[in-house]
Design a protein around this motif. Structure first.
Motif, PDB file in Angstrom:
ATOM      1  N   LEU A   1      38.909   5.026  37.308  1.00 12.21           N
ATOM      2  CA  LEU A   1      38.729   5.629  36.273  1.00 12.21           C
ATOM      3  C   LEU A   1      40.221   5.300  35.726  1.00 12.21           C
ATOM      4  O   LEU A   1      41.913   4.649  35.857  1.00 12.21           O
ATOM      5  CB  LEU A   1      39.417   7.009  37.520  1.00 12.21           C
ATOM      6  CG  LEU A   1      38.373   7.885  37.910  1.00 12.21           C
ATOM      7  CD1 LEU A   1      39.013   8.845  39.014  1.00 12.21           C
ATOM      8  CD2 LEU A   1      37.305   8.389  36.689  1.00 12.21           C
ATOM      9  N   PRO A   2      40.950   5.703  34.382  1.00 15.92           N
ATOM     10  CA  PRO A   2      41.768   4.890  33.510  1.00 15.92           C
ATOM     11  C   PRO A   2      43.158   5.890  34.098  1.00 15.92           C
ATOM     12  O   PRO A   2      43.172   6.968  34.451  1.00 15.92           O
ATOM     13  CB  PRO A   2      41.838   5.435  32.041  1.00 15.92           C
ATOM     14  CG  PRO A   2      40.950   6.547  32.186  1.00 15.92           C
ATOM     15  CD  PRO A   2      39.620   6.441  33.483  1.00 15.92           C
ATOM     16  N   VAL A   3      44.249   5.271  34.355  1.00 16.16           N
ATOM     17  CA  VAL A   3      45.592   5.824  34.471  1.00 16.16           C
ATOM     18  C   VAL A   3      46.240   4.798  33.397  1.00 16.16           C
ATOM     19  O   VAL A   3      46.809   4.100  33.457  1.00 16.16           O
ATOM     20  CB  VAL A   3      46.363   5.016  36.242  1.00 16.16           C
ATOM     21  CG1 VAL A   3      47.642   5.197  36.472  1.00 16.16           C
ATOM     22  CG2 VAL A   3      45.361   5.611  37.149  1.00 16.16           C
ATOM     23  N   LEU A   4      46.962   6.116  33.153  1.00 17.35           N
ATOM     24  CA  LEU A   4      47.878   5.750  31.567  1.00 17.35           C
ATOM     25  C   LEU A   4      49.114   5.561  31.668  1.00 17.35           C
ATOM     26  O   LEU A   4      49.777   6.167  32.951  1.00 17.35           O
ATOM     27  CB  LEU A   4      47.521   6.956  30.528  1.00 17.35           C
ATOM     28  CG  LEU A   4      46.389   7.036  29.605  1.00 17.35           C
ATOM     29  CD1 LEU A   4      45.074   7.876  30.529  1.00 17.35           C
ATOM     30  CD2 LEU A   4      46.616   8.253  29.073  1.00 17.35           C
ATOM     31  N   PRO A   5      49.509   4.929  30.788  1.00 16.21           N
ATOM     32  CA  PRO A   5      51.076   4.692  31.362  1.00 16.21           C
ATOM     33  C   PRO A   5      52.144   6.290  31.308  1.00 16.21           C
ATOM     34  O   PRO A   5      51.367   6.480  30.291  1.00 16.21           O
ATOM     35  CB  PRO A   5      51.554   4.190  29.265  1.00 16.21           C
ATOM     36  CG  PRO A   5      50.229   3.709  29.017  1.00 16.21           C
ATOM     37  CD  PRO A   5      49.540   4.492  29.280  1.00 16.21           C
TER      38      PRO A   5
ATOM     39  N   ARG B   1      40.525  14.158  38.608  1.00 10.34           N
ATOM     40  CA  ARG B   1      41.071  14.885  39.714  1.00 10.34           C
ATOM     41  C   ARG B   1      40.056  15.311  39.993  1.00 10.34           C
ATOM     42  O   ARG B   1      38.440  15.665  39.147  1.00 10.34           O
ATOM     43  CB  ARG B   1      41.470  15.938  39.307  1.00 10.34           C
ATOM     44  CG  ARG B   1      43.144  15.288  39.079  1.00 10.34           C
ATOM     45  CD  ARG B   1      43.866  14.464  40.011  1.00 10.34           C
ATOM     46  NE  ARG B   1      45.624  14.829  39.740  1.00 10.34           N
ATOM     47  CZ  ARG B   1      45.853  13.325  38.742  1.00 10.34           C
ATOM     48  NH1 ARG B   1      45.086  12.565  38.528  1.00 10.34           N
ATOM     49  NH2 ARG B   1      47.007  13.454  38.901  1.00 10.34           N
ATOM     50  N   ALA B   2      39.596  14.767  41.314  1.00 12.33           N
ATOM     51  CA  ALA B   2      38.476  15.160  42.601  1.00 12.33           C
ATOM     52  C   ALA B   2      38.119  16.507  42.227  1.00 12.33           C
ATOM     53  O   ALA B   2      36.779  17.158  42.564  1.00 12.33           O
ATOM     54  CB  ALA B   2      38.078  14.269  43.405  1.00 12.33           C
TER      55      ALA B   2
ATOM     56  N   ALA C   1      35.832  16.960  47.888  1.00 14.39           N
ATOM     57  CA  ALA C   1      35.827  15.235  48.251  1.00 14.39           C
ATOM     58  C   ALA C   1      37.210  15.030  48.153  1.00 14.39           C
ATOM     59  O   ALA C   1      38.531  14.571  47.008  1.00 14.39           O
ATOM     60  CB  ALA C   1      34.506  14.391  47.018  1.00 14.39           C
ATOM     61  N   SER C   2      37.078  12.987  48.330  1.00 17.99           N
ATOM     62  CA  SER C   2      37.920  12.533  48.213  1.00 17.99           C
ATOM     63  C   SER C   2      38.158  11.172  46.711  1.00 17.99           C
ATOM     64  O   SER C   2      39.758  11.271  46.627  1.00 17.99           O
ATOM     65  CB  SER C   2      38.387  11.433  48.887  1.00 17.99           C
ATOM     66  OG  SER C   2      37.271  10.759  49.696  1.00 17.99           O
TER      67      SER C   2
ATOM     68  N   HIS D   1      35.709  15.876  29.518  1.00 19.78           N
ATOM     69  CA  HIS D   1      37.552  16.487  29.053  1.00 19.78           C
ATOM     70  C   HIS D   1      37.815  15.683  29.789  1.00 19.78           C
ATOM     71  O   HIS D   1      37.241  15.756  31.781  1.00 19.78           O
ATOM     72  CB  HIS D   1      37.317  17.590  28.996  1.00 19.78           C
ATOM     73  CG  HIS D   1      36.695  18.108  27.683  1.00 19.78           C
ATOM     74  ND1 HIS D   1      37.255  17.734  26.641  1.00 19.78           N
ATOM     75  CD2 HIS D   1      35.501  19.255  27.835  1.00 19.78           C
ATOM     76  CE1 HIS D   1      36.831  18.582  25.237  1.00 19.78           C
ATOM     77  NE2 HIS D   1      36.122  19.090  26.144  1.00 19.78           N
ATOM     78  N   ALA D   2      38.667  15.206  29.813  1.00 20.40           N
ATOM     79  CA  ALA D   2      39.839  15.393  30.398  1.00 20.40           C
ATOM     80  C   ALA D   2      40.723  16.303  31.278  1.00 20.40           C
ATOM     81  O   ALA D   2      41.049  17.170  30.490  1.00 20.40           O
ATOM     82  CB  ALA D   2      41.017  13.468  30.993  1.00 20.40           C
TER      83      ALA D   2
END
Length: 253
Positions: free
Chosen positions: A48-52, A62-63, A71-72, A99-100
């Motif tokens: 999964l992307p982690v942005l600046p 998010r799970a 879930a984890s 969607h994020a």
């Protein structure tokens, strides 16, 4: 980034963004159509992307926003759902279109998961549906070579449609374009159709900023639009269908 073809899953350049148009056409008991523009993410659930840091409020995954919410990770939640249905991907790749979470808010009427086995073959598709009552439900699909599958409707989504009939879903894996279609079918009629059409964009910081400025707080807009159009339909005299017993996120499957 080099986009993959429309007939095979993306293999490189993830994550990707899809500015898109979503259209709904209701044909019964009264004709009503709407369309709106938004953007979706295509991501690998294992990467999964982690942005600046300055951009992180514009896209978080998010799970707790998917399946039971307990879930984890999204991958663990999906694997748990598949395990209940006797499907083992053996660690195969999963692509998610959704969607994020944006500025702390998320609403995904439909999240799609293209699930591949360890040999990279498409094993199944999972369609996770959220309604505006805070409930969730997931459908396990086995599309044909054209990406089409049918499944009985058994989840309350619209207050103007009872829980009956079946869905015909055309869900080819996104490539250069995303072209999705869902039709609710009843004997002798197709009362509702939804489509998603969009073109792939590289998920760069500038591209995300442009889309966020063009569609500010897009998940709130989607949720608000559903309620707005629901009120319009109610005022036009569409009868409200009773909602079955409440399905909580914790018990959804």
């Amino acid at each position: 980034m080099t986009a993959s073809s429309d007939r095979r899953p993306a293999r490189s350049g993830l994550p990707a963004l899809y500015p898109c148009t979503i259209a709904h056409v209701r044909r019964a008991p009264r004709r009503y159509a709407l369309r709106h523009r938004t953007y979706l993410w295509l991501v690998d659930v294992d990467d999964l992307p982690v942005l600046p840091r300055p951009l992180r409020p514009l896209a978080r995954f998010r799970a707790r926003d998917h399946f039971t919410g307990r879930a984890s990770s999204i991958r663990a939640a999906l694997d748990g759902f598949l395990d209940e249905h006797g499907v083992d991907l053996r660690g195969g790749r999963v692509l998610m279109l959704a969607h994020a979470r944006i500025l702390g808010h998320v609403f995904n009427p439909l999240t799609l998961y293209w699930c591949h086995d360890a040999d990279a073959g498409l094993r199944c598709v999972v369609a996770e549906v959220h309604n505006t009552y805070g409930e969730r439900h997931a459908y396990l699909l086995h599309p044909d070579t054209a990406g089409t599958a049918t499944v009985a409707k058994d989840f309350y989504v619209s207050p103007f449609n009872p829980v009956d009939g079946h869905y015909e879903m055309r869900l080819p894996p996104p490539g250069e374009h995303v072209r999705l279609a869902i039709r609710l079918q009843r004997p002798g009629s197709v009362p509702f159709t939804a489509t998603v059409h969009g073109r792939r964009r590289e998920a760069t910081g500038p591209a995300l900023l442009r889309l966020a400025l063009r569609h500010p707080w897009s998940t709130v807009t989607v949720s608000a639009a559903i309620r707005f159009h629901g009120i319009r339909l109610f005022l036009r005299g569409l009868p409200v269908q009773p909602r079955p017993g409440r399905r909580t996120p914790e018990s959804a499957s």
